[in-house]
Design a protein around this motif. Structure first.
Motif, PDB file in Angstrom:
ATOM      1  N   PRO A 134     -51.122 -29.193 -88.691  1.00 18.63           N
ATOM      2  CA  PRO A 134     -50.247 -29.970 -88.141  1.00 18.63           C
ATOM      3  C   PRO A 134     -49.811 -30.949 -87.093  1.00 18.63           C
ATOM      4  CG  PRO A 134     -48.634 -28.382 -88.883  1.00 18.63           C
ATOM      5  CD  PRO A 134     -49.608 -28.048 -88.823  1.00 18.63           C
ATOM      6  N   PHE A 135     -49.776 -29.833 -85.936  1.00 18.71           N
ATOM      7  CA  PHE A 135     -49.969 -31.227 -84.891  1.00 18.71           C
ATOM      8  C   PHE A 135     -50.240 -30.727 -83.773  1.00 18.71           C
ATOM      9  CE2 PHE A 135     -45.402 -30.443 -86.953  1.00 18.71           C
ATOM     10  CZ  PHE A 135     -44.956 -31.422 -87.447  1.00 18.71           C
ATOM     11  N   ASP A 136     -52.000 -30.337 -84.067  1.00 21.98           N
ATOM     12  CA  ASP A 136     -52.513 -30.117 -83.257  1.00 21.98           C
ATOM     13  C   ASP A 136     -52.798 -29.903 -81.907  1.00 21.98           C
ATOM     14  OD1 ASP A 136     -54.460 -31.375 -85.489  1.00 21.98           O
ATOM     15  OD2 ASP A 136     -54.290 -33.473 -84.388  1.00 21.98           O
ATOM     16  N   ARG A 137     -51.831 -28.625 -81.774  1.00 19.07           N
ATOM     17  CA  ARG A 137     -51.876 -27.376 -80.817  1.00 19.07           C
ATOM     18  C   ARG A 137     -51.783 -26.492 -80.723  1.00 19.07           C
ATOM     19  NH1 ARG A 137     -47.743 -30.960 -77.594  1.00 19.07           N
ATOM     20  NH2 ARG A 137     -48.323 -33.268 -78.194  1.00 19.07           N
ATOM     21  N   ASN A 138     -52.403 -25.565 -81.938  1.00 19.05           N
ATOM     22  CA  ASN A 138     -53.285 -24.422 -82.098  1.00 19.05           C
ATOM     23  C   ASN A 138     -52.409 -23.850 -82.288  1.00 19.05           C
ATOM     24  OD1 ASN A 138     -55.494 -22.747 -82.369  1.00 19.05           O
ATOM     25  ND2 ASN A 138     -55.585 -22.362 -80.357  1.00 19.05           N
ATOM     26  N   LEU A 139     -50.593 -24.388 -82.536  1.00 23.12           N
ATOM     27  CA  LEU A 139     -49.652 -22.923 -82.394  1.00 23.12           C
ATOM     28  C   LEU A 139     -49.574 -22.618 -84.113  1.00 23.12           C
ATOM     29  CD1 LEU A 139     -46.957 -24.721 -80.778  1.00 23.12           C
ATOM     30  CD2 LEU A 139     -48.418 -23.341 -79.823  1.00 23.12           C
TER      31      LEU A 139
END
Length: 273
Positions: A134-139
């Motif tokens: 959902p936030f494109d940070r790969n977490l």
């Protein structure tokens, strides 16, 4: 819509996974599993949990947008948890954050009675399990709390937390069992006792004949609702064209196979809905 065949229905049911909202809700109704899931996500211990309602519907006013919470849980200390399976990646990135904001507001208004102090508001956790980032940070886990911009170590203390789990993210920094569960949601084989228990619960649910009938009833109604939505959208478009004198009522009626009088009635119903 033509009724589906027995074979088509069986195939749909057999292909369901824990990522399907129906199966997810049934599995998470098992207190032990739901309790362990919350403990893994939040790194806490809970003595017991309760399900106040199967599905929590909240509507503060008649004209307000209602909210249906998938898995609504309360622990022995009065802490509230809303757990949602989210498989739709909306084009607007603000959709999910704004949705958690609305859910939070509705949950608060639902528990606070008229005249009560704001300190009576419960500690709440909203947890979205996403099959996309959902936030494109790969977490694999994003945790949000209200903090001070000038001093990030200072929390406001409103006791609200929003968590987004991402089945697509890298697994570093999260609980090993939770990582295995996210892998299982991604379609990988269950690994470890925790995830194997979830997988077993999924298979047990899918072997339940009454549950299958319940799902197929729900599935067919969902398809009918989608078809009604598409039909209403088409009628809205035709209504706009007729109103703008870009299309005659006669031609519009012919396009949808209705008489002109019938189409007029449908247009009037659209205006009152």
């Amino acid at each position: 819509m033509a009724e589906m065949t027995r074979r088509e229905a069986d195939k749909i049911w057999e292909n369901l996974t824990i990522a399907d909202n129906f199966i997810f809700q049934k599995v998470m109704r098992k207190k032990r599993l739901c309790k362990r899931f919350i403990e893994k996500v939040l790194h806490i211990k809970i003595r017991k949990i309760m399900f106040p309602e199967t599905e929590k519907d909240i509507r503060v006013r008649r004209d307000s947008k209602s909210v249906r919470l998938d898995v609504y849980v309360e622990d022995d200390k009065g802490v509230l948890y809303d757990i949602e399976m989210q498989t739709t990646n909306y084009a607007d990135p603000a959709e999910l954050p704004k949705r958690t904001r609305y859910y939070q507001a509705m949950m608060d208004m639902d528990v606070l009675n008229r005249g009560e102090f704001y300190t009576k508001l419960r500690k709440t956790y909203i947890i979205f399990i996403c099959t996309f980032d959902p936030f494109d940070r790969n977490l694999s886990q994003y945790t949000f709390r209200e903090t001070c911009t000038e001093d990030a170590t200072l929390e406001m203390g409103d006791e609200t937390t929003k968590i987004f789990l991402n089945s697509k993210g890298r697994r570093e920094g999260i609980d090993r069992d939770l990582a295995a569960l996210l892998d299982y949601i991604e379609g990988k084989a269950p690994k470890g006792k925790f995830t194997e228990t979830f997988a077993s619960a999924v298979e047990t649910a899918k072997e339940n004949k009454e549950m299958k009938v319940e799902y197929m009833t729900y599935y067919m109604e969902l398809r009918r609702s989608e078809e009604r939505g598409r039909e209403e959208g088409r009628l809205e478009a035709l209504k706009s064209l007729v109103a703008a004198n870009l299309l005659s009522l006669k031609d519009a009626a012919a396009a949808v196979g209705m008489s002109e009088d019938h189409l007029k009635e449908r247009f009037q119903k659209l205006a009152t809905n």
